[in-house]
Write an enzyme that holds these catalytic residues in place. Sequence first.
Site, short mmCIF file in Angstrom:
data_model
loop_
_atom_site.label_atom_id
_atom_site.label_comp_id
_atom_site.label_asym_id
_atom_site.label_seq_id
_atom_site.Cartn_x
_atom_site.Cartn_y
_atom_site.Cartn_z
N LYS B 167 39.54 41.46 43.56
CA LYS B 167 40.37 41.30 44.75
C LYS B 167 41.45 42.36 44.72
O LYS B 167 41.78 42.91 43.65
CB LYS B 167 40.97 39.90 44.84
CG LYS B 167 42.00 39.53 43.82
CD LYS B 167 43.42 39.94 44.10
CE LYS B 167 43.92 39.58 45.47
NZ LYS B 167 45.38 39.94 45.56
N THR B 178 43.39 47.03 37.54
CA THR B 178 43.70 46.85 38.96
C THR B 178 44.15 45.42 39.21
O THR B 178 44.39 44.67 38.28
CB THR B 178 42.48 47.12 39.84
OG1 THR B 178 42.91 47.03 41.21
CG2 THR B 178 41.40 46.09 39.61
#
Lengths: 383, 383
Positions: B167, B178
């Site tokens: 996500k 990330t």
Amino acid sequence: MLPKGFYSLGKNIGIKDTTKDFAVIYSNIPCHSAAVFTLNNFPGAPIIVGKEHIKNGILQAIVINSKNSNVATGEEGVKNALEICKAVANSLKINFEDVLPSSTGVIGVPLPIDKILNACKTIKSELKEGNLEEVAEAILTTDKKKKISYKVINQNGKTGVIYGIAKGAGMIEPNMATMLCYILTDINIKTSDLKSILKSAVDKSFNCLTIDSDTSTSDTVVVMSNGTSIELEEPEFEEYLTEICIDLTKQIAMDAEGATKLIELKVSGATNLVQAKKIGKSILNSPLVKTAIYGGDPNWGRFIMAIGKVFDEKIPFENISLKLNGLEIKNADQSTKHKMSNYLKENSKIFLDVNLGMGEFSSIFWGCDLTEEYIKENAYYTT
Amino acid sequence: MLPKGFYSLGKNIGIKDTTKDFAVIYSNIPCHSAAVFTLNNFPGAPIIVGKEHIKNGILQAIVINSKNSNVATGEEGVKNALEICKAVANSLKINFEDVLPSSTGVIGVPLPIDKILNACKTIKSELKEGNLEEVAEAILTTDKKKKISYKVINQNGKTGVIYGIAKGAGMIEPNMATMLCYILTDINIKTSDLKSILKSAVDKSFNCLTIDSDTSTSDTVVVMSNGTSIELEEPEFEEYLTEICIDLTKQIAMDAEGATKLIELKVSGATNLVQAKKIGKSILNSPLVKTAIYGGDPNWGRFIMAIGKVFDEKIPFENISLKLNGLEIKNADQSTKHKMSNYLKENSKIFLDVNLGMGEFSSIFWGCDLTEEYIKENAYYTT
């Protein structure tokens, strides 16, 4: 009130549209001058020529066009900038090396050199004494407002004036200088190093400004002193010069592309000025901080994120104080968030204080919010 | 096709609204695992706990909530993250130190801990075999699309699966990791250092991505291998893992807040990878490059500006080649600009090649355009 001995013109010569796009500033005697330029590795052709012309510390005229920056135009660009200086010198009967060229606008498009050389022919007859507001208008690109700041100093019944003009609304994270800024004075500054004074003033003003993190290829700040009015000691002149530079910095931030709010950020409690600057720039360049301020979103966590993403400056979370116009917002509860949101929504000047709780250094930075208008202006700039 | 031995659930427990906001992934046997986390100096509470729990390289479950990141929530936040792990472990009859907690959403708001602990009670009975699409949905915040990438490897009639879920749509310039990404596999990886393999894959994928230059406080990438299907050598597994990470990176860039275009930028001819990365990030983070790509503005000078503002990497202007989908755009004439503009306007995947003409190193980076929608989404996120 204008500094004595300066003449100027600003007019349209059809570089892009029908708004003013050409200006000349002329001093009737050679001026003690200094300049600082962009650190961008691809400086515009006028900057390459200007750096040569300022070397001896003397300037007598500045020639400026907007709507085309003469950047990334190769040898032809440099040749054009030189030819313009020569044409100006020819009309004014001065030394071409005492002319500083400046251009601002789109990058990578050859100058319409014939139009400019043609306009140079009639400079002498079109110059008007003072008239600097016309110059302030002619140098604008996406700016909505003219940016002028001046200071009148009285000394034993005589007056001296320092008069600054600037432009810049985007592609702004100045480094050693800002977009374009011309400062004219009739004061005789008792200094052997005008450039240091200018650098120091610029470091406290334009170099503390960021609009969009993009360092222009045309940044230039020039100061010209004809020394015909009063005489000032170095520290006093530097103080006035810094005031003018800060005032122009704020005007640029307020008129930034799409901006609705000026942000004045004080970073204090830093271990040194480098740390303060890294944190200050990280906050003011964060799109998430800028959009939260735009929308009046009381999202204080974004300030924390922006401080934390400066990986090499580890600040303990407990040390930090975040204040919005005096109101502590770290760990804000609902009532504080409500106040925070109202403050952001109701004001166009936002005062933010970040204390890092690490040391004794502090510095002030300026920026603006990020809005849909910035996107619109920049998505279609050349077309 | 799903990896064998993994069970999961995704559902709404009312953290913010009525969309799914809670998920659990469970392996019926302990997994050989590795994780990388954000470098932001203020990592979220789940990351503080997760770093401890991953230390022995074993995980058996992941518990995730969206809509609240449990960041900047102090000691209470850490205590809450630990309690959640214990409640999950209790329901699943596993060791609480084999549970990795993850949270994503607004910063600086205490977790609704009672709702979460309550939801943990019924985990065991609600888990379904596979079911990972539901997890992919439950972890979203401002994302519009689920992000899934998987690879099926056949070996002597047996199959192994690597399945990745991610996500992330804003506050994204990952550094070592990330936003959130979970990679599950039933493959037995013949390695003593799964973390190095993961780091290497992440360095070529998520760490080459920037959406808005803002490094999240919650970045996490986890890989869990239960080793129940085929066996793979390190290099082969690393290759597949990297492919999945790159695919998820592109999905994140395409679904970025407000984005209409994915930009794939190859920087080649660099003297080293650090130089390539500095230039790559400078281009993809430049608001003026991003808005020009959004608007289809053939303003190639902005690419030059963005390369030139990396002050400490001096690249001669003549050396540089700029190609848009194979078309040289440096010094573009009117006809080239026309083609450039059409290409930008007609495509949602933009391929840009920047050759620095300095050396032999090259690297690929991903980003997206900057639009009015980004502003809208972020001006009013918490409210």
